[in-house]
Design an enzyme around this catalytic site. Structure first.
Site, PDB file in Angstrom:
ATOM      1  N   PRO A  33      -3.723  43.013  38.715  1.00 30.83           N
ATOM      2  CG  PRO A  33      -4.030  40.816  37.998  1.00 30.83           C
ATOM      3  CD  PRO A  33      -3.050  41.711  38.684  1.00 30.83           C
ATOM      4  CB  CYS A  35     -12.567  42.675  37.360  1.00 30.85           C
ATOM      5  SG  CYS A  35     -12.061  41.153  36.600  1.00 30.85           S
ATOM      6  CD  GLN A 111      -5.296  38.135  35.685  1.00 31.61           C
ATOM      7  OE1 GLN A 111      -6.378  38.696  35.832  1.00 31.61           O
ATOM      8  NE2 GLN A 111      -4.616  37.611  36.702  1.00 31.61           N
ATOM      9  CE1 TYR A 195     -12.860  33.919  37.931  1.00 30.78           C
ATOM     10  CE2 TYR A 195     -10.679  34.622  38.634  1.00 30.78           C
ATOM     11  CZ  TYR A 195     -12.046  34.800  38.631  1.00 30.78           C
ATOM     12  OH  TYR A 195     -12.616  35.842  39.316  1.00 30.78           O
ATOM     13  N   GLY A 340      -2.650  46.002  44.787  1.00 30.98           N
ATOM     14  CA  GLY A 340      -4.031  46.009  44.332  1.00 30.98           C
ATOM     15  C   GLY A 340      -4.837  47.135  44.938  1.00 30.98           C
ATOM     16  NE  ARG A 341      -7.509  44.398  48.922  1.00 32.27           N
ATOM     17  CZ  ARG A 341      -7.598  43.528  49.914  1.00 32.27           C
ATOM     18  NH1 ARG A 341      -8.760  43.305  50.492  1.00 32.27           N
ATOM     19  NH2 ARG A 341      -6.528  42.871  50.331  1.00 32.27           N
TER      20      ARG A 341
HETATM   21  C1  LIG Z   1     -12.069  44.956  42.551  1.00 33.51           C
HETATM   22  C2  LIG Z   1     -11.089  43.841  42.438  1.00 33.51           C
HETATM   23  C3  LIG Z   1     -10.955  43.171  41.237  1.00 33.51           C
HETATM   24  C4  LIG Z   1     -10.021  42.145  41.099  1.00 33.51           C
HETATM   25  N1  LIG Z   1      -9.840  41.543  39.875  1.00 33.51           N
HETATM   26  C5  LIG Z   1      -8.835  40.654  39.707  1.00 33.51           C
HETATM   27  C6  LIG Z   1      -8.498  40.185  38.409  1.00 33.51           C
HETATM   28  O1  LIG Z   1      -9.061  40.601  37.389  1.00 33.51           O
HETATM   29  N2  LIG Z   1      -7.490  39.279  38.324  1.00 33.51           N
HETATM   30  C7  LIG Z   1      -6.798  38.833  39.419  1.00 33.51           C
HETATM   31  O2  LIG Z   1      -5.899  38.009  39.279  1.00 33.51           O
HETATM   32  N3  LIG Z   1      -7.064  39.312  40.652  1.00 33.51           N
HETATM   33  C8  LIG Z   1      -8.046  40.215  40.817  1.00 33.51           C
HETATM   34  N4  LIG Z   1      -8.251  40.764  42.045  1.00 33.51           N
HETATM   35  C9  LIG Z   1      -7.321  40.425  43.142  1.00 33.51           C
HETATM   36  C10 LIG Z   1      -6.206  41.484  43.214  1.00 33.51           C
HETATM   37  O3  LIG Z   1      -5.436  41.503  42.026  1.00 33.51           O
HETATM   38  C11 LIG Z   1      -5.258  41.189  44.388  1.00 33.51           C
HETATM   39  O4  LIG Z   1      -4.659  39.944  44.188  1.00 33.51           O
HETATM   40  C12 LIG Z   1      -5.978  41.208  45.735  1.00 33.51           C
HETATM   41  O5  LIG Z   1      -6.822  42.339  45.833  1.00 33.51           O
HETATM   42  C13 LIG Z   1      -4.988  41.189  46.909  1.00 33.51           C
HETATM   43  O6  LIG Z   1      -4.050  42.230  46.766  1.00 33.51           O
HETATM   44  P1  LIG Z   1      -4.223  43.654  47.570  1.00 33.51           P
HETATM   45  O7  LIG Z   1      -4.269  43.321  49.026  1.00 33.51           O
HETATM   46  O8  LIG Z   1      -3.015  44.458  47.175  1.00 33.51           O
HETATM   47  O9  LIG Z   1      -5.502  44.274  47.097  1.00 33.51           O
HETATM   48  C14 LIG Z   1      -9.222  41.763  42.212  1.00 33.51           C
HETATM   49  C15 LIG Z   1      -9.374  42.441  43.429  1.00 33.51           C
HETATM   50  C16 LIG Z   1     -10.281  43.472  43.551  1.00 33.51           C
HETATM   51  C17 LIG Z   1     -10.372  44.208  44.864  1.00 33.51           C
END
Ligand SMILES: Cc1cc2nc3c(=O)[nH]c(=O)nc-3n(C[C@H](O)[C@H](O)[C@H](O)COP(=O)(O)O)c2cc1C
Length: 375
Positions: A33, A35, A111, A195, A340-341
Site C-alpha cells: 500500500p 498513499c 488497507q 498510526y 513498494g517503491r
Molecule cells: C509514497 C509512499 C506511500 C506509502 N504509503 C503507505 C501506506 O499508505 N500504507 C502503508 O502501510 N505503507 C505505506 N508506505 C510504505 C510502503 O508500503 C512500504 O512498506 C515501504 O515503502 C517499504 O517497502 P519498499 O522498500 O518495497 O518500498 C508508503 C511508502 C511510500 C514510498
C-alpha cells in the site's frame, strides 16, 4: 536465477478464509500500500490518478494489489488528500478501481486505517515534509490514545474516551461492509507505521492507565476489538489481513517476540488470515534499517511463529531483485513478497521479473495488449 523454468514467485498462492476455498492469487507478488495523496477535492474519493496508477500495476502482473491507506472516517485519514471508505461516492470510485484490476487478473485488497495522531498530515509530496496540515489547508483536530502530540510537527490529539474508541471500532466494521460492496477480495487492517492501532500497541506511545493501556493485554485490546468487528462485518469467505510493525527498533518498544505473540492470537482466535510484516514508523523513533530485503529476517521469524497455522505471511522492505524474492520464497522464509517503491519505479515489475526468472512466455503475467513487447 532458476534453471528449471519453474518459479515459486510466479506460482499461485491461496490465502485461506474461515469459510470456503479462500482467495487464490495468480502469483506471489503483492503491491504494497502506498498513499498517492491524489484525492483532489478532500472528499476521500478516488480520482483518475488512482485508476491509472493501480490499473498499470494490475496490467503489470501483480498477484494482488493493496490499495493505499484508506480512512475509516474523515478524522482518520492520513492527509486531506487520502482515500476514504465512509461514503457511497467513495464506494463507487473504489468499485471502478477494483473492477478494472479484476479485468486484468489481479486480486485487490484495501488497507483500512485510522491514522490517530498522524492524521491530518501534510501530504508527503514534492516540497512537503510531513507534520500537521494547517486547518486552512484542509487539516483538522486529530484524536488519539493520549492528549500528546505523536511527534514533532504534529498537533496534540484529543484523547479518545471509551465511547470514542468504540465509535472507531464501529467505523472499521462499517468500512469493511463498504469494502465488500466495492468488490474488494481482501482487507488489510493497518496496525503499523505509527498510526492509531500501532499507537495503541506500543508502550512508547500508549501511556493510558485504563483498560486500553498498561499491560500487554490492555494494549492489544483495541486492535483485537477492531479485528473482531471487521471479521464479523466482512464475509467469512474472504481473507482478512493485517500489517504490523514487527519491531519499534527501540529498547522498551514493540519487538518481534511481542508482535509474534499478538499475531498468533489474532490468527488462531480472531480470524486473521494474512500477516504483512513491516517495522518502525513511530515518528520520533530512530530510522529503521534499509537496503535489499531489510525486513527479510523479521518476515522469516513471523513465518516461523505462525508455522502451525494456515496464515499467509508476506514481508515488505527493499525488495527489488527478482532473484532475491525468488530465493526468499524457495527457502520458505515467507509465502509472498510486498513490493513498494520498486513498483512505483516500474509498474510492470512482476512481468519483467517473471521473464528474468525464465518463466515460460505464456505464463508471464503481462496484459495481452503488451504481449508484443517481447518479454
Ligand atoms: C509514497 C509512499 C506511500 C506509502 N504509503 C503507505 C501506506 O499508505 N500504507 C502503508 O502501510 N505503507 C505505506 N508506505 C510504505 C510502503 O508500503 C512500504 O512498506 C515501504 O515503502 C517499504 O517497502 P519498499 O522498500 O518495497 O518500498 C508508503 C511508502 C511510500 C514510498
Amino acid at each position: 536465477m532458476t534453471t528449471d523454468n519453474h518459479s515459486t514467485l510466479f506460482s499461485p498462492l491461496t490465502i485461506a478464509a474461515p469459510d470456503g476455498p479462500g482467495l487464490t492469487l495468480r502469483n506471489r507478488t503483492i503491491l504494497s500500500p502506498m498513499c498517492q495523496y491524489a484525492v483532489t477535492k478532500h472528499d476521500g474519493v478516488a480520482t483518475d490518478w488512482h485508476l491509472q496508477h493501480y490499473g498499470a500495476m494490475a496490467a503489470g502482473g501483480f498477484g494482488m494489489l493493496t490499495i493505499e491507506s484508506t480512512g475509516v472516517n474523515p478524522v482518520g485519514r492520513i492527509s486531506p488528500n487520502d482515500l476514504g471508505m465512509y461514503s457511497d461516492e467513495q464506494v463507487d470510485a473504489h468499485r471502478r478501481l477494483v473492477s478494472f484490476a479484476h479485468a486484468q487478473g489481479a486480486a485487490v485488497a484495501v488497507q483500512l486505517n485510522h491514522a490517530g495522531g498522524r492524521a491530518s498530515g501534510n501530504p508527503w509530496l514534492a516540497d512537503s515534509h510531513g507534520g500537521s496540515a494547517p486547518i486552512e489547508d484542509g487539516g483538522w483536530q486529530t484524536v488519539g490514545m493520549t492528549d500528546q502530540s505523536i511527534a514533532k510537527g504534529y498537533r496534540p490529539t484529543t484523547k479518545l474516551d471509551k465511547a470514542g474508541l468504540a465509535e472507531i471500532v464501529q467505523d472499521f466494521a462499517d468500512a469493511a461492509r463498504q469494502a465488500d460492496e466495492a468488490g474488494y477480495d481482501a482487507i488489510q487492517i493497518h496496525a503499523a507505521h505509527g498510526y492509531l492501532l500501532h499507537q495503541s500497541l506500543s508502550p512508547l506511545t500508549n501511556t493510558r492507565t485504563d483498560e486500553y493501556g498498561g499491560s500487554e493485554e490492555n494494549r492489544f485490546r483495541l486492535t483485537r476489538e477492531v479485528v473482531d468487528a471487521v471479521r464479523a462485518a466482512w464475509p467469512a469467505t474472504k481473507p482478512l489481513g493485517i500489517r504490523i510493525s514487527a519491531t519499534d527498533w527501540v529498547e522498551g518498544g514493540l519487538d518481534i517476540d511481542v508482535t509474534a505473540r499478538l499475531m498468533r492470537d489474532l490468527v488462531r482466535h480472531h480470524g486473521i488470515n494474512w500477516v504483512d510484516v513491516s517495522s518502525g514508523g513511530l515518528v520520533n523513533t530512530p530510522l529503521q534499517p534499509s537496503g535489499p530485503g531489510f525486513h527479510a529476517i523479521l518476515g522469516a521469524q513471523m513465518k516461523r511463529a505462525l508455522a502451525d497455522t494456515d496464515a499467509t505471511v508476506s514481508v515488505v522492505g527493499g525488495i527489488s531483485s527478482p532473484e532475491q524474492a525468488e530465493t526468499m520464497l524457495r527457502t520458505k522464509q515467507v509465502d509472498a513478497v510486498s513490493i513498494g517503491r520498486a513498483a512505483m519505479r516500474n509498474p510492470h515489475w512482476p512481468a519483467i521479473a517473471a521473464a528474468r526468472l525464465g518463466v515460460p512466455r505464456e505464463n508471464i503475467p503481462a496484459a495481452p495488449q503488451y504481449w508484443r513487447a517481447e518479454w
